[in-house]
Design a protein around this motif. Sequence first.
Motif, PDB file in Angstrom:
ATOM      1  N   GLY A  93       5.169   4.215  10.502  1.00 57.28           N
ATOM      2  CA  GLY A  93       4.728   2.818  10.521  1.00 57.28           C
ATOM      3  C   GLY A  93       3.746   2.571  11.650  1.00 57.28           C
ATOM      4  N   PRO A  94       3.790   1.352  12.233  1.00 60.98           N
ATOM      5  CA  PRO A  94       2.842   1.017  13.309  1.00 60.98           C
ATOM      6  C   PRO A  94       3.033   1.922  14.516  1.00 60.98           C
ATOM      7  CG  PRO A  94       4.329  -0.825  12.828  1.00 60.98           C
ATOM      8  CD  PRO A  94       4.720   0.300  11.943  1.00 60.98           C
ATOM      9  N   SER A  95       1.937   2.303  15.124  1.00 60.47           N
ATOM     10  CA  SER A  95       2.009   3.167  16.304  1.00 60.47           C
ATOM     11  C   SER A  95       2.230   2.333  17.553  1.00 60.47           C
ATOM     12  CB  SER A  95       0.728   3.974  16.456  1.00 60.47           C
ATOM     13  OG  SER A  95       0.612   4.883  15.405  1.00 60.47           O
ATOM     14  N   PRO A  96       3.187   2.741  18.366  1.00 57.03           N
ATOM     15  CA  PRO A  96       3.394   2.017  19.623  1.00 57.03           C
ATOM     16  C   PRO A  96       2.353   2.439  20.641  1.00 57.03           C
ATOM     17  CG  PRO A  96       4.838   3.893  19.530  1.00 57.03           C
ATOM     18  CD  PRO A  96       4.110   3.850  18.209  1.00 57.03           C
ATOM     19  N   ALA A  97       2.217   1.637  21.661  1.00 59.15           N
ATOM     20  CA  ALA A  97       1.345   1.987  22.767  1.00 59.15           C
ATOM     21  C   ALA A  97       2.101   2.813  23.807  1.00 59.15           C
ATOM     22  CB  ALA A  97       0.783   0.729  23.405  1.00 59.15           C
ATOM     23  N   PHE A  98       3.436   2.784  23.711  1.00 58.07           N
ATOM     24  CA  PHE A  98       4.251   3.447  24.718  1.00 58.07           C
ATOM     25  C   PHE A  98       5.670   3.608  24.201  1.00 58.07           C
ATOM     26  CE2 PHE A  98       6.361   4.017  28.780  1.00 58.07           C
ATOM     27  CZ  PHE A  98       5.444   4.794  29.450  1.00 58.07           C
ATOM     28  N   VAL A  99       6.404   4.644  24.679  1.00 58.26           N
ATOM     29  CA  VAL A  99       7.801   4.849  24.301  1.00 58.26           C
ATOM     30  C   VAL A  99       8.648   5.027  25.555  1.00 58.26           C
ATOM     31  CG1 VAL A  99       9.453   6.345  23.111  1.00 58.26           C
ATOM     32  CG2 VAL A  99       7.207   5.945  22.097  1.00 58.26           C
ATOM     33  N   LEU A 100       9.717   4.234  25.670  1.00 57.91           N
ATOM     34  CA  LEU A 100      10.761   4.445  26.684  1.00 57.91           C
ATOM     35  C   LEU A 100      11.902   5.116  25.938  1.00 57.91           C
ATOM     36  CD1 LEU A 100      10.743   1.034  28.568  1.00 57.91           C
ATOM     37  CD2 LEU A 100       9.958   3.231  29.429  1.00 57.91           C
ATOM     38  N   LEU A 101      12.236   6.336  26.317  1.00 56.75           N
ATOM     39  CA  LEU A 101      13.137   7.189  25.543  1.00 56.75           C
ATOM     40  C   LEU A 101      14.345   7.612  26.369  1.00 56.75           C
ATOM     41  CD1 LEU A 101      13.621   8.951  22.995  1.00 56.75           C
ATOM     42  CD2 LEU A 101      12.064  10.627  24.001  1.00 56.75           C
ATOM     43  N   ASP A 102      15.534   7.218  25.914  1.00 55.09           N
ATOM     44  CA  ASP A 102      16.766   7.609  26.591  1.00 55.09           C
ATOM     45  C   ASP A 102      16.967   9.112  26.458  1.00 55.09           C
ATOM     46  OD1 ASP A 102      19.234   7.392  27.913  1.00 55.09           O
ATOM     47  OD2 ASP A 102      20.315   6.901  26.083  1.00 55.09           O
ATOM     48  N   GLN A 103      17.501   9.748  27.483  1.00 52.99           N
ATOM     49  CA  GLN A 103      17.758  11.182  27.431  1.00 52.99           C
ATOM     50  C   GLN A 103      19.089  11.503  26.776  1.00 52.99           C
ATOM     51  OE1 GLN A 103      16.464  14.011  27.529  1.00 52.99           O
ATOM     52  NE2 GLN A 103      18.256  15.312  27.744  1.00 52.99           N
ATOM     53  N   MET A 114      21.852  10.968  24.381  1.00 47.98           N
ATOM     54  CA  MET A 114      22.200  10.272  23.143  1.00 47.98           C
ATOM     55  C   MET A 114      22.930  11.247  22.230  1.00 47.98           C
ATOM     56  SD  MET A 114      18.685   8.186  22.208  1.00 47.98           S
ATOM     57  CE  MET A 114      17.595   9.614  22.223  1.00 47.98           C
ATOM     58  N   PRO A 115      23.773  10.729  21.328  1.00 48.08           N
ATOM     59  CA  PRO A 115      24.387  11.608  20.327  1.00 48.08           C
ATOM     60  C   PRO A 115      23.293  12.185  19.423  1.00 48.08           C
ATOM     61  CG  PRO A 115      25.393   9.416  20.288  1.00 48.08           C
ATOM     62  CD  PRO A 115      24.219   9.354  21.208  1.00 48.08           C
ATOM     63  N   GLY A 116      23.541  13.331  18.868  1.00 48.41           N
ATOM     64  CA  GLY A 116      22.511  13.965  18.044  1.00 48.41           C
ATOM     65  C   GLY A 116      21.451  14.564  18.947  1.00 48.41           C
ATOM     66  N   MET A 117      20.202  14.260  18.668  1.00 46.16           N
ATOM     67  CA  MET A 117      19.102  14.772  19.484  1.00 46.16           C
ATOM     68  C   MET A 117      19.038  14.026  20.814  1.00 46.16           C
ATOM     69  SD  MET A 117      15.841  15.301  16.990  1.00 46.16           S
ATOM     70  CE  MET A 117      15.966  13.736  16.163  1.00 46.16           C
ATOM     71  N   ASP A 118      18.849  14.767  21.896  1.00 43.24           N
ATOM     72  CA  ASP A 118      18.641  14.102  23.178  1.00 43.24           C
ATOM     73  C   ASP A 118      17.154  13.754  23.311  1.00 43.24           C
ATOM     74  OD1 ASP A 118      17.214  16.335  24.238  1.00 43.24           O
ATOM     75  OD2 ASP A 118      18.966  17.101  25.285  1.00 43.24           O
ATOM     76  N   GLY A 119      16.823  13.033  24.372  1.00 38.18           N
ATOM     77  CA  GLY A 119      15.461  12.558  24.545  1.00 38.18           C
ATOM     78  C   GLY A 119      14.421  13.657  24.602  1.00 38.18           C
ATOM     79  N   ILE A 120      14.725  14.759  25.260  1.00 39.27           N
ATOM     80  CA  ILE A 120      13.754  15.853  25.359  1.00 39.27           C
ATOM     81  C   ILE A 120      13.533  16.491  23.990  1.00 39.27           C
ATOM     82  CG2 ILE A 120      13.323  18.127  26.380  1.00 39.27           C
ATOM     83  CD1 ILE A 120      14.693  17.009  28.956  1.00 39.27           C
ATOM     84  N   GLU A 121      14.577  16.595  23.190  1.00 40.33           N
ATOM     85  CA  GLU A 121      14.413  17.103  21.824  1.00 40.33           C
ATOM     86  C   GLU A 121      13.556  16.147  20.990  1.00 40.33           C
ATOM     87  OE1 GLU A 121      18.406  19.518  20.746  1.00 40.33           O
ATOM     88  OE2 GLU A 121      18.706  17.413  21.344  1.00 40.33           O
ATOM     89  N   VAL A 122      13.778  14.854  21.134  1.00 40.51           N
ATOM     90  CA  VAL A 122      12.978  13.862  20.408  1.00 40.51           C
ATOM     91  C   VAL A 122      11.517  13.969  20.837  1.00 40.51           C
ATOM     92  CG1 VAL A 122      12.601  11.396  20.006  1.00 40.51           C
ATOM     93  CG2 VAL A 122      14.935  12.300  20.087  1.00 40.51           C
ATOM     94  N   PHE A 123      11.276  14.127  22.131  1.00 39.11           N
ATOM     95  CA  PHE A 123       9.917  14.299  22.641  1.00 39.11           C
ATOM     96  C   PHE A 123       9.238  15.495  21.965  1.00 39.11           C
ATOM     97  CE2 PHE A 123       7.005  16.007  25.951  1.00 39.11           C
ATOM     98  CZ  PHE A 123       6.128  14.939  26.034  1.00 39.11           C
ATOM     99  N   VAL A 136       1.167   9.293  21.892  1.00 39.13           N
ATOM    100  CA  VAL A 136       1.741   8.154  22.597  1.00 39.13           C
ATOM    101  C   VAL A 136       2.329   8.612  23.928  1.00 39.13           C
ATOM    102  CG1 VAL A 136       3.940   8.419  21.380  1.00 39.13           C
ATOM    103  CG2 VAL A 136       3.372   6.227  22.361  1.00 39.13           C
ATOM    104  N   PRO A 137       2.125   7.833  25.006  1.00 36.59           N
ATOM    105  CA  PRO A 137       2.773   8.168  26.271  1.00 36.59           C
ATOM    106  C   PRO A 137       4.280   7.905  26.184  1.00 36.59           C
ATOM    107  CG  PRO A 137       1.010   6.549  26.594  1.00 36.59           C
ATOM    108  CD  PRO A 137       1.220   6.695  25.129  1.00 36.59           C
ATOM    109  N   VAL A 138       5.047   8.779  26.832  1.00 38.07           N
ATOM    110  CA  VAL A 138       6.507   8.688  26.790  1.00 38.07           C
ATOM    111  C   VAL A 138       7.061   8.801  28.205  1.00 38.07           C
ATOM    112  CG1 VAL A 138       8.628   9.741  25.911  1.00 38.07           C
ATOM    113  CG2 VAL A 138       6.562   9.771  24.505  1.00 38.07           C
ATOM    114  N   ILE A 139       8.018   7.932  28.516  1.00 36.23           N
ATOM    115  CA  ILE A 139       8.791   8.034  29.758  1.00 36.23           C
ATOM    116  C   ILE A 139      10.244   8.246  29.353  1.00 36.23           C
ATOM    117  CG2 ILE A 139       9.721   6.754  31.736  1.00 36.23           C
ATOM    118  CD1 ILE A 139       6.952   7.426  32.368  1.00 36.23           C
ATOM    119  N   LEU A 140      10.878   9.239  29.925  1.00 33.49           N
ATOM    120  CA  LEU A 140      12.284   9.527  29.687  1.00 33.49           C
ATOM    121  C   LEU A 140      13.116   8.703  30.664  1.00 33.49           C
ATOM    122  CD1 LEU A 140      13.874  11.535  27.873  1.00 33.49           C
ATOM    123  CD2 LEU A 140      13.898  13.074  29.846  1.00 33.49           C
ATOM    124  N   ILE A 141      14.147   8.027  30.152  1.00 35.12           N
ATOM    125  CA  ILE A 141      15.025   7.233  31.008  1.00 35.12           C
ATOM    126  C   ILE A 141      16.445   7.776  30.909  1.00 35.12           C
ATOM    127  CG2 ILE A 141      13.606   5.144  30.977  1.00 35.12           C
ATOM    128  CD1 ILE A 141      15.370   4.029  28.779  1.00 35.12           C
TER     129      ILE A 141
END
Length: 129
Positions: free
Chosen positions: A48-58, A60-69, A79-84
């Motif tokens: 869908g629409p592209s974000p300008a930025f992603v704040l991504l939790d590390q 999480m159940p299933g895939m963690d943030g680094i895997e999602v990255f 897209v720029p990503v910051i891991l939180i």
Amino acid sequence: MPLSLPSLIYVVDDDPAVLHSTCFLLESAGHRAAAFPSGEALLTAFSGPSPAFVLLDQVMPGMDGIEVFGRLRDLDARVPVILITGHPNPSIRTRARAVGIALVEKPLALEDLPGLIAAGKRSGAAMVD
């Protein structure tokens, strides 16, 4: 006075309270935020629409943030990503450094957001491209 932030920010966190409060923080500053309760939900949204930025939790159940990255890289999502994280242990810090993604601790504060966004944009490795 609105912060100098991108217009659409994706926020990914499995904790509903953190997800809600982070989105509220962004929206109260005059920006749009889209909430995702998992990495899988985020990945689905990239058709869908592209974000300008992603704040991504590390953590999480299933895939963690680094895997999602890594999956975002596979999708060629630009897209720029910051891991939180609320669990800033040495292992997570090492993994984040290895893939070149900035890691910040929760809770996030409104006054921290411009610096986080700027850091994410400056860091070529944190940019999914």
